[in-house]
Motif scaffolding. Structure first.
Motif, mmCIF file in Angstrom:
data_model
loop_
_atom_site.group_PDB
_atom_site.id
_atom_site.type_symbol
_atom_site.label_atom_id
_atom_site.label_comp_id
_atom_site.label_asym_id
_atom_site.label_seq_id
_atom_site.Cartn_x
_atom_site.Cartn_y
_atom_site.Cartn_z
ATOM 1 N N ARG A 94 12.971 -8.657 -0.022
ATOM 2 C CA ARG A 94 13.407 -8.520 1.088
ATOM 3 C C ARG A 94 12.669 -8.982 2.406
ATOM 4 O O ARG A 94 13.159 -9.480 3.237
ATOM 5 N N LEU A 95 11.217 -8.885 2.253
ATOM 6 C CA LEU A 95 10.437 -9.458 3.241
ATOM 7 C C LEU A 95 10.673 -10.754 3.197
ATOM 8 O O LEU A 95 10.497 -11.540 4.446
ATOM 9 N N MET A 96 10.548 -11.475 2.066
ATOM 10 C CA MET A 96 10.771 -12.931 2.050
ATOM 11 C C MET A 96 12.184 -13.407 2.643
ATOM 12 O O MET A 96 12.396 -14.570 3.093
ATOM 13 N N GLU A 97 13.002 -12.333 2.609
ATOM 14 C CA GLU A 97 14.470 -12.929 3.051
ATOM 15 C C GLU A 97 14.474 -12.486 4.646
ATOM 16 O O GLU A 97 15.758 -12.899 5.320
ATOM 17 N N GLY A 98 13.415 -12.149 5.263
ATOM 18 C CA GLY A 98 13.624 -11.827 6.641
ATOM 19 C C GLY A 98 13.794 -10.275 7.042
ATOM 20 O O GLY A 98 13.765 -10.028 8.179
ATOM 21 N N GLU A 99 13.731 -9.158 6.069
ATOM 22 C CA GLU A 99 13.953 -7.931 6.438
ATOM 23 C C GLU A 99 12.719 -7.399 7.355
ATOM 24 O O GLU A 99 11.598 -7.693 7.018
ATOM 25 N N LYS A 100 13.135 -6.674 8.253
ATOM 26 C CA LYS A 100 12.207 -6.199 9.050
ATOM 27 C C LYS A 100 11.550 -5.017 8.661
ATOM 28 O O LYS A 100 11.785 -3.755 9.159
ATOM 29 N N SER A 101 10.659 -5.007 7.951
ATOM 30 C CA SER A 101 9.844 -3.766 7.087
ATOM 31 C C SER A 101 8.317 -4.193 7.260
ATOM 32 O O SER A 101 7.976 -5.538 7.258
ATOM 33 N N GLY A 102 7.517 -3.155 7.274
ATOM 34 C CA GLY A 102 6.118 -3.252 7.339
ATOM 35 C C GLY A 102 5.870 -3.982 8.655
ATOM 36 O O GLY A 102 6.513 -4.050 9.676
ATOM 37 N N THR A 103 4.455 -4.066 8.855
ATOM 38 C CA THR A 103 3.703 -4.527 9.903
ATOM 39 C C THR A 103 3.647 -6.016 9.878
ATOM 40 O O THR A 103 2.675 -6.384 8.717
ATOM 41 N N LEU A 104 4.129 -7.018 10.660
ATOM 42 C CA LEU A 104 3.700 -8.415 10.519
ATOM 43 C C LEU A 104 2.724 -8.718 11.558
ATOM 44 O O LEU A 104 2.855 -8.670 12.799
ATOM 45 N N SER A 136 0.849 -1.126 0.017
ATOM 46 C CA SER A 136 0.140 0.094 -0.005
ATOM 47 C C SER A 136 0.954 1.275 -0.003
ATOM 48 O O SER A 136 2.167 1.081 -0.296
ATOM 49 N N ASP A 137 0.207 2.317 0.164
ATOM 50 C CA ASP A 137 1.078 3.653 0.301
ATOM 51 C C ASP A 137 1.385 3.886 1.744
ATOM 52 O O ASP A 137 1.639 5.182 1.904
ATOM 53 N N ILE A 138 1.117 3.034 2.608
ATOM 54 C CA ILE A 138 1.480 3.544 3.935
ATOM 55 C C ILE A 138 2.472 2.299 4.543
ATOM 56 O O ILE A 138 2.745 1.200 4.086
ATOM 57 N N ASP A 139 3.561 2.665 5.455
ATOM 58 C CA ASP A 139 4.406 1.971 5.835
ATOM 59 C C ASP A 139 3.890 0.605 6.689
ATOM 60 O O ASP A 139 4.465 -0.416 7.006
ATOM 61 N N GLY A 162 -5.093 -18.748 9.599
ATOM 62 C CA GLY A 162 -3.968 -19.469 9.657
ATOM 63 C C GLY A 162 -2.762 -18.879 8.905
ATOM 64 O O GLY A 162 -1.764 -19.562 8.939
ATOM 65 N N ALA A 163 -2.947 -17.462 8.459
ATOM 66 C CA ALA A 163 -1.892 -17.025 7.580
ATOM 67 C C ALA A 163 -1.264 -15.964 8.378
ATOM 68 O O ALA A 163 -1.961 -15.195 9.266
ATOM 69 N N ASP A 164 -0.021 -15.677 8.112
ATOM 70 C CA ASP A 164 0.727 -14.516 8.447
ATOM 71 C C ASP A 164 0.200 -13.339 7.459
ATOM 72 O O ASP A 164 0.032 -13.687 6.431
ATOM 73 N N MET A 165 0.297 -12.037 8.024
ATOM 74 C CA MET A 165 -0.169 -11.072 7.105
ATOM 75 C C MET A 165 0.936 -9.861 7.491
ATOM 76 O O MET A 165 1.198 -9.693 8.550
ATOM 77 N N ILE A 166 1.120 -9.354 6.234
ATOM 78 C CA ILE A 166 2.310 -8.018 6.296
ATOM 79 C C ILE A 166 1.390 -7.080 5.548
ATOM 80 O O ILE A 166 1.070 -7.171 4.461
ATOM 81 N N ILE A 167 1.439 -5.618 6.169
ATOM 82 C CA ILE A 167 1.235 -4.400 5.400
ATOM 83 C C ILE A 167 2.501 -3.920 5.445
ATOM 84 O O ILE A 167 3.318 -3.485 6.192
ATOM 85 N N ALA A 168 2.708 -3.551 4.070
ATOM 86 C CA ALA A 168 4.031 -2.741 3.827
ATOM 87 C C ALA A 168 3.999 -1.905 2.543
ATOM 88 O O ALA A 168 2.772 -1.870 1.705
ATOM 89 N N ARG A 169 4.831 -0.735 2.675
ATOM 90 C CA ARG A 169 4.766 0.266 1.506
ATOM 91 C C ARG A 169 5.254 -0.452 0.293
ATOM 92 O O ARG A 169 6.495 -1.107 0.234
#
Ligand code: GLU
Length: 282
Positions: free
Chosen positions: A256-266, A181-184, A240-247
């Motif tokens: 980068r998220l799939m490699e474990g980078e701490k971006s967005g909200t998990l 989305s357009d939010i972090d 039963g799924a994880d969800m991420i909101i990221a920019r």
């Protein structure tokens, strides 16, 4: 490194949702081809890693409105639907070209709320997803805007693709949903209004306190605000799924998220015993 982030590497079936604001240029409303191209490359690479991928893409109305030369997003239902009809076809044409560049097959699935509420339709949709994913195809999903009615109540339509993507995640038993989305991500308060608002990188459980953070932070081009995204998180995590909101300003965020980078909200999966998707739809 954060254990919860490292575990994202093991996800096998993921749904990625991209909003209209992330695939058009803010200044002109035209399609952002560079971004789309990068998005498609990221998705094809996930597939090449052996991950099953579903893309939920908005943009039909935005692209249609642009194509028809309208200066602003239409308000009237029939005109929105006409725009969606023009824009969906055009959007798919662009996607097909880009996916073909990376030797990937993409398909289109248009859904309505009825698809989910009617058991036979739902089963059909589920079977089709299974078959496509098994064949290595990347389904591109949108709401069937030309027949979903915006004026009627929420009973008749999803209305925003955030909700649609959470429903798809639950329906196909995906293990991760990424909302670009357009939010972090999620803040303790509206960061535009409160400079002291803190960023929340992980939500273990969605309680009333978390739900109350859904005010403000509305995007301009799409339809789903933070409150909607939190309802999606409820559906996806209960399924039963994880969800991420990221920019989604840089599509490289996907790998980068799939490699474990701490971006967005998990939001961590919090599987509900006897999860019943219909309960969340009504
Ligand atoms: N289905 C709409 C479209 O493709 C978008 C809904 C949304 O903004 O979430 O234009």
């Amino acid at each position: 490194m954060d254990e919860n982030r490292i575990r994202l590497k093991d996800k096998r079936r993921i749904v990625i949702k991209i909003g209209s604001s992330s695939l058009t240029h803010e200044e002109t409303g035209e399609v952002n081809l560079i971004k789309l191209e990068k998005l498609v490359r990221e998705l094809c690479d996930l597939r090449n890693r052996g991950i099953q991928v579903v893309l939920v893409s908005s943009g039909a109305i935005a692209v249609g409105a642009r194509t028809l030369g309208l200066s602003e997003r239409p308000r009237e239902t029939a005109l929105k639907q006409a725009c969606a009809s023009v824009g969906q076809a055009r959007l798919m044409m662009i996607y097909q070209r880009l996916f073909a560049e990376y030797n990937c097959i993409a398909s289109q699935i248009l859904m309505t709320k009825n698809t989910m509420l009617n058991a036979i339709n739902r089963q059909n949709a589920q079977n089709t997803f299974e078959e496509l994913l098994g064949l290595g195809v990347i389904p591109i999903v949108n709401e069937n805007d030309t027949i979903s009615t915006y004026e009627l109540s929420r009973l008749q339509q999803f209305g925003d693709n955030d909700t649609l993507s959470a429903v798809v995640t639950a329906m196909i038993g995906a293990d991760l949903l990424i909302l670009l989305s357009d939010i972090d991500g999620l803040y303790t308060d509206d960061p535009h209004l409160n400079p002291d608002a803190g960023f929340i990188d992980t939500v273990e459980r969605i309680d009333e306190k978390i739900m109350s953070l859904g005010k403000g932070a509305v995007t301009h081009v799409g339809t789903g605000g933070m409150a909607t995204k939190l309802s999606c998180a409820r559906i996806a995590t209960a399924a039963g799924a994880d969800m991420i909101i990221a920019r989604g300003s840089d599509m490289g965020i996907i790998h980068r998220l799939m490699e474990g980078e701490k971006s967005g909200t998990l939001f961590l999966a919090d599987k509900e015993e006897n999860f019943d998707l219909e309960k969340y739809l009504i």
